[in-house]
Design a protein around this motif. Structure first.
Motif, mmCIF file in Angstrom:
data_model
loop_
_atom_site.group_PDB
_atom_site.id
_atom_site.type_symbol
_atom_site.label_atom_id
_atom_site.label_comp_id
_atom_site.label_asym_id
_atom_site.label_seq_id
_atom_site.Cartn_x
_atom_site.Cartn_y
_atom_site.Cartn_z
ATOM 1 N N GLY A 16 0.860 -1.192 0.000
ATOM 2 C CA GLY A 16 0.000 0.000 0.000
ATOM 3 C C GLY A 16 0.889 1.233 0.000
ATOM 4 N N PRO A 17 0.615 2.179 0.903
ATOM 5 C CA PRO A 17 1.393 3.421 0.904
ATOM 6 C C PRO A 17 2.775 3.276 1.562
ATOM 7 N N LEU A 18 3.021 2.110 2.184
ATOM 8 C CA LEU A 18 4.261 1.948 2.953
ATOM 9 C C LEU A 18 5.371 1.385 2.074
ATOM 10 N N GLU A 19 6.398 2.190 1.828
ATOM 11 C CA GLU A 19 7.541 1.692 1.042
ATOM 12 C C GLU A 19 8.516 0.998 1.986
ATOM 13 N N VAL A 20 8.639 -0.309 1.806
ATOM 14 C CA VAL A 20 9.412 -1.135 2.750
ATOM 15 C C VAL A 20 10.836 -1.368 2.255
ATOM 16 N N LEU A 21 11.006 -1.553 0.934
ATOM 17 C CA LEU A 21 12.352 -1.641 0.360
ATOM 18 C C LEU A 21 12.524 -0.469 -0.595
ATOM 19 N N LYS A 22 13.543 0.336 -0.331
ATOM 20 C CA LYS A 22 13.667 1.610 -1.047
ATOM 21 C C LYS A 22 14.920 1.638 -1.921
ATOM 22 N N GLY A 23 15.065 0.628 -2.749
ATOM 23 C CA GLY A 23 16.247 0.599 -3.616
ATOM 24 C C GLY A 23 17.369 -0.174 -2.948
ATOM 25 N N VAL A 24 17.232 -1.512 -2.946
ATOM 26 C CA VAL A 24 18.239 -2.349 -2.292
ATOM 27 C C VAL A 24 19.091 -3.048 -3.353
ATOM 28 N N ASP A 25 20.405 -2.921 -3.209
ATOM 29 C CA ASP A 25 21.372 -3.678 -4.020
ATOM 30 C C ASP A 25 22.065 -4.641 -3.075
ATOM 31 N N PHE A 26 22.160 -5.891 -3.484
ATOM 32 C CA PHE A 26 22.637 -6.888 -2.528
ATOM 33 C C PHE A 26 23.188 -8.070 -3.306
ATOM 34 N N THR A 27 24.410 -8.463 -3.008
ATOM 35 C CA THR A 27 25.019 -9.610 -3.691
ATOM 36 C C THR A 27 25.533 -10.604 -2.658
ATOM 37 N N VAL A 28 25.330 -11.877 -2.947
ATOM 38 C CA VAL A 28 25.883 -12.933 -2.093
ATOM 39 C C VAL A 28 26.638 -13.896 -2.997
ATOM 40 N N ASN A 29 27.870 -14.185 -2.619
ATOM 41 C CA ASN A 29 28.697 -15.083 -3.427
ATOM 42 C C ASN A 29 28.619 -16.514 -2.929
ATOM 43 N N LYS A 30 29.008 -17.426 -3.794
ATOM 44 C CA LYS A 30 28.974 -18.849 -3.451
ATOM 45 C C LYS A 30 29.804 -19.122 -2.189
ATOM 46 N N GLY A 31 29.209 -19.847 -1.259
ATOM 47 C CA GLY A 31 29.911 -20.223 -0.035
ATOM 48 C C GLY A 31 29.908 -19.148 1.033
ATOM 49 N N GLU A 32 29.327 -17.999 0.720
ATOM 50 C CA GLU A 32 29.314 -16.909 1.696
ATOM 51 C C GLU A 32 28.205 -17.096 2.727
ATOM 52 N N VAL A 33 28.482 -16.655 3.943
ATOM 53 C CA VAL A 33 27.463 -16.620 4.996
ATOM 54 C C VAL A 33 27.239 -15.151 5.332
ATOM 55 N N VAL A 34 26.033 -14.682 5.035
ATOM 56 C CA VAL A 34 25.727 -13.267 5.224
ATOM 57 C C VAL A 34 24.618 -13.131 6.256
ATOM 58 N N CYS A 35 24.853 -12.361 7.293
ATOM 59 C CA CYS A 35 23.797 -12.089 8.267
ATOM 60 C C CYS A 35 23.189 -10.727 7.986
ATOM 61 N N LEU A 36 21.852 -10.677 8.028
ATOM 62 C CA LEU A 36 21.109 -9.432 7.863
ATOM 63 C C LEU A 36 20.635 -8.996 9.238
ATOM 64 N N ILE A 37 21.029 -7.813 9.632
ATOM 65 C CA ILE A 37 20.599 -7.303 10.932
ATOM 66 C C ILE A 37 19.912 -5.950 10.732
ATOM 67 N N GLY A 38 19.186 -5.531 11.738
ATOM 68 C CA GLY A 38 18.516 -4.236 11.655
ATOM 69 C C GLY A 38 17.282 -4.205 12.539
ATOM 70 N N ARG A 39 16.771 -2.993 12.749
ATOM 71 C CA ARG A 39 15.619 -2.818 13.631
ATOM 72 C C ARG A 39 14.385 -3.508 13.066
ATOM 73 N N SER A 40 13.428 -3.748 13.946
ATOM 74 C CA SER A 40 12.143 -4.275 13.541
ATOM 75 C C SER A 40 11.505 -3.333 12.513
ATOM 76 N N GLY A 41 11.029 -3.891 11.416
ATOM 77 C CA GLY A 41 10.366 -3.083 10.396
ATOM 78 C C GLY A 41 11.313 -2.509 9.351
ATOM 79 N N GLU A 188 30.722 -25.864 6.510
ATOM 80 C CA GLU A 188 30.791 -26.793 5.373
ATOM 81 C C GLU A 188 30.720 -26.084 4.026
ATOM 82 N N GLY A 189 30.499 -24.758 4.072
ATOM 83 C CA GLY A 189 30.547 -24.000 2.819
ATOM 84 C C GLY A 189 29.205 -23.780 2.147
ATOM 85 N N LEU A 190 28.099 -24.098 2.863
ATOM 86 C CA LEU A 190 26.778 -23.817 2.289
ATOM 87 C C LEU A 190 26.582 -22.300 2.229
ATOM 88 N N THR A 191 26.013 -21.827 1.140
ATOM 89 C CA THR A 191 25.719 -20.400 1.002
ATOM 90 C C THR A 191 24.468 -20.094 1.832
#
Ligand code: ATP
Ligand code: MG
Length: 247
Positions: A16-41, A188-191
């Protein structure tokens, strides 16, 4: 050589009127472990859900395994390659532990029941749940259920695993058993892409930590860089508050 598994370019998503993702660029490479952190919402779950097409961005591009997934014809074949674990386990209560791991394989992978059972027992063993194979899932603790959910996902031989706060519905004494299974997979290298509030875990297992704030990636870097020398004041204040809460 780095091989991108996930390449996201400039995605936007509104409810609706709530823009939740405002232009996100994001890459994850093979075997990488990436944690996403941030406030609620801040949009962490929405970003994760876009990656396995539980949500569709309004604009932007998502390539996974080199495939433009927003225009793929076979969503189910794509999803079969991506494992997902949620806060609320999502196991089938009308099936026992083993059946929970076998049935999805029969449906999606079209392999024999023997082969599926063998695989299920192998992964239940890996997460320490083989002895509960015949158990009714309703009798399990939260930590046990989450480990079964991880085994079930692994049975599909995923090339990418997504976790959305897999420990936040658990009693504190059960958090460690789930995190240690995840840590083993990371080693073990899982992405893996993991949304988590467990800062010590994020620091310990991540190759990279991504801090989301108000629908954007505010900052990302190695755990050391982000925790010790954050560039942004917003990152610093979030991390200080999280560390204070964990004490
Ligand atoms: N299906 C939906 N319909 C409407 N609003 C939604 C929907 N999904 C998410 N939102 C809203 O989008 C915003 C971002 O939600 P999201 O779940 O991505 O945040 P999050 O960073 O995962 O937060 P949390 O840490 O609380 O899980 C929130 O304001 C949420 O209420
Ligand atoms: Mg969330």
């Amino acid at each position: 050589m780095t091989e991108p598994i996930v390449e996201i370019k400039n995605i936007h998503k509104s409810f609706g009127p709530l823009e939740v993702l405002k232009g996100v660029d994001f890459t994850v490479n093979k075997g990488e472990v990436v944690c996403l952190i941030g406030r609620s919402g801040s949009g962490k779950s929405t970003l994760l859900r876009c990656i396995n097409l539980l949500e569709k961005p309004d604009s932007g591009v998502i390539n996974v395994f080199g495939q433009d997934i927003l225009h793929t014809r076979n969503v189910n074949a794509y999803r079969a390659q991506v494992g997902m674990c949620f806060q609320q386990f999502n196991l089938f209560n009308n099936m026992n532990v083993l059946e929970n791991c076998v049935k999805p394989q029969l449906k999606v992978l079209h392999i024999s029941k023997n082969e599926a059972t063998e695989k299920a027992l192998k992964f239940l063993d890996k997460v320490g749940m083989k002895k509960f194979a015949g158990a009714d899932v309703r009798t399990l603790s939260g930590g046990q259920k989450q480990r079964v959910a991880i085994a079930r996902a692994l049975c599909m031989s995923p090339k990418l695993m997504l976790f959305d706060e897999p420990t936040s519905a658990l009693d504190p004494e059960m958090v460690g058993e789930v995190l240690s299974v995840m840590k083993e997979l990371a080693n073990e290298g899982l992405t893996m892409i993991i949304v988590t509030h467990e800062m010590n875990f994020a620091r310990d297992v991540s190759d990279r930590i991504v801090f989301m704030d108000q629908g954007k990636i505010e900052e990302q870097g190695s755990p050391d860089q982000l925790f010790n020398t954050p560039k942004s004041e917003r990152t610093r204040s979030f991390l200080n508050a999280s560390i204070a809460n964990a004490r």
